[in-house]
Design an enzyme around this catalytic site. Structure first.
Site, short mmCIF file in Angstrom:
data_model
loop_
_atom_site.label_atom_id
_atom_site.label_comp_id
_atom_site.label_asym_id
_atom_site.label_seq_id
_atom_site.Cartn_x
_atom_site.Cartn_y
_atom_site.Cartn_z
CB SER A 1 -8.01 0.10 6.04
OG SER A 1 -8.80 1.25 5.91
CE LYS B 1 -3.82 1.74 2.95
NZ LYS B 1 -4.63 1.40 4.15
CB SER C 1 -8.04 3.05 3.19
OG SER C 1 -7.16 2.50 4.14
N1 GLN Z 1 -13.13 3.06 6.80
C1 GLN Z 1 -12.52 3.53 8.00
C2 GLN Z 1 -12.24 5.00 7.88
O1 GLN Z 1 -12.62 5.57 6.92
C3 GLN Z 1 -11.28 2.73 8.30
C4 GLN Z 1 -10.10 3.18 7.56
C5 GLN Z 1 -8.84 2.43 7.93
O2 GLN Z 1 -8.88 1.38 8.56
N2 GLN Z 1 -7.72 3.01 7.59
O3 GLN Z 1 -11.67 5.60 8.73
#
Ligand code: GLN
Length: 481
Positions: free
Chosen positions: A172, A73, A148
């Site tokens: 994420s 990532k 994400s």
């Molecule tokens: N979807 C969650 C957010 O928008 C988790 C994101 C993540 O785990 N980085 O914060």
């Protein structure tokens, strides 16, 4: 060759039947064939990967990932490759050092293919907040990958790499793994070093693998887990060999089904797939118990105070002075801060910074941040009590399978609510994974979430491996050009 797992590829490499150069060539050809459709890679280092593979072949070696091409990532600092976090703020930034996990992968012989797409600064659940391109679900054109770590999930599911690393602050890793039909694990907070992971919410962030199957997840964990003196929250604790635990069997394991995770808003197909998975675990000898996590309803509210609060502080360094895009036309310092941040950050990141700054401001701190921290303790205590009754908790990962790109992008609250089943693990710091448990009528993957007590990654992997052996979904692949 690109269709193999890491374990299979390592066996062939060890026997000298294939070379790492051939593996890299195969994966690069695969990327050329499907990347237009998946849009997973933000940066691809063809020459670097081929050169590293040549060296791996020349030197030989039997370290666990020797000669295996991987992606990561774009949130990990990489010395020789840009690190953008999916943000215009960091376009073109090349860090002066490698994250600890990047060093560990390369010490284990892995070949770095490149950096994959993500929601800007890891804020989002669809990867649509990426400033450069939106990855697409390999199972269905026009559908979200989740986020994400959406680029990681798409690249693994489309076999454009053997595995990927992601980060998980509120789901994420697990959520995109679930929506793309692969395995993804968020380890215990402190198990894997965060040094060189660009911070979103430091008390919640964890690094973890996204893989084609459970064995590969265990292999990756063996490499990335362990103490790092450069991360003060990293724990001094031995790392077991996770691969030896996979085959131990489920006899005597108590599996808890938390009532609150099967409530209102759960898609009936997801409900059925998860319940079928639970039945398989019971057939394998596990005892199923009903448990309760009574503070679940507060998770979303608590997370969307704590995570933005920490983010507003972490992201203050991107002001165009030392880090981040600078507006060269600004004519005063304040003007420069304002316009650099206005131009560099996207809407969702700005929204989080605003919420977080508000929640931390004098006068509101006690009502919001402090209260959220107190409720966080209650949520953690729920898990402590649940793990007195069972060894493992199983549930859906997300309330629905993947949806269409654009469908929810102008409704942030709907997206925040879709995180309801994953964020509690981050608030409690416990390990959790997603493993495929079904495919919807519409041809979209469905994942099962497993959560265990702190440092019980081995239990998760054992149960997930058992399920995978029974349902065979690791062998189901999306149809791509
Ligand atoms: N979807 C969650 C957010 O928008 C988790 C994101 C993540 O785990 N980085 O914060």
């Amino acid at each position: 060759m690109y269709t193999m797992t890491i374990a299979q590829a390592r066996e062939k490499l060890a026997r000298g039947e294939i070379s790492s150069v051939e593996l890299v060539q195969s994966v690069l050809a695969r990327i050329d064939a499907v990347e237009d459709r998946t849009k997973a890679y933000l940066a691809l280092d063809r020459e670097g990967a081929l050169a590293a593979a040549e060296e791996a072949d020349r030197k030989g070696g039997d370290s666990p990932l020797h000669g295996i091409p991987l992606s990561v990532k774009d949130v990990f600092c990489t010395k020789n490759l840009p690190t953008t976090c999916g943000s215009k703020m960091l376009a073109g930034f090349i860090p002066p050092y490698d994250a600890t996990v990047i060093e560990r992968l390369s010490d284990a012989g892995a070949i770095m293919l490149g950096k994959v797409a993500m929601d800007e600064f890891a804020m989002g659940s669809t990867s649509e907040n990426c400033a450069f391109q939106v990855p697409e679900n390999p199972w269905k054109p026009g559908y979200v990958t989740g986020g994400s770590s959406g680029g990681s999930a798409a690249a693994v599911a489309a076999e454009e790499c053997f595995a990927s690393l992601g980060s998980d602050t509120g789901g994420s890793i697990r959520q995109p793994a679930s929506l793309c039909g692969i395995v993804g694990m968020k380890p215990t907070y402190g198990r894997v070093s965060r040094y060189g992971l660009v911070a979103f919410a430091s008390s919640l962030d964890q690094v973890g693998p996204l893989t084609k199957d459970v064995r590969d997840c265990a292999l990756m964990m063996n490499v990335i887990a362990g103490h790092d003196p450069r991360d003060s929250t990293s724990i001094v604790r031995d790392v077991p060999d996770y691969t030896t635990m996979l085959t131990e069997g489920l006899q005597g394991m108590r599996i808890g089904v938390p009532r609150e995770y099967f409530g209102h808003g759960l898609d009936p197909e997801v409900d059925r797939a998860v319940r079928d998975g639970i039945a398989m675990l019971a057939d394998a000898g596990a005892e199923i118990v009903d448990v309760t996590l009574p503070h679940t309803e507060y998770c979303v509210a608590v997370y969307y105070l704590i995570a933005p609060a920490e983010a507003s502080s972490n992201l203050s360094r991107f002001d165009g002075v030392r880090f981040g895009h600078r507006d060269m036309d600004a004519d005063s310092l304040i003007d420069m801060y304002r316009s650099s941040r206005s131009q560099g950050f996207g809407d969702e990141v700005k929204r989080r910074i605003l919420i977080g700054t508000y929640a931390l401001s004098a006068g509101y701190y006690d009502a919001y941040y402090k209260k959220a921290s107190q409720v966080r303790t209650l949520i953690r205590d729920d898990f402590t009590r649940a793990f007195e009754q069972c060894d493992l908790l199983v549930s859906p990962v997300t309330p629905t399978p993947a949806w269409k790109i654009g469908e929810k992008s102008d409704d942030p609250l709907a997206l925040y609510l879709s995180d309801i089943l994953t964020i509690s693990a981050n608030l409690a710091g416990i390990p959790a994974l997603s493993v495929p448990c079904g495919i919807s009528q519409n041809g979209l993957p469905i994942g099962m979430q497993m959560q265990a007590a702190h440092f019980n990654e081995g239990i998760l992997l054992k149960a997930a491996w058992n399920l995978e052996m029974q349902n065979g979904l690791n062998l189901k692949k999306p149809t791509l050009p």
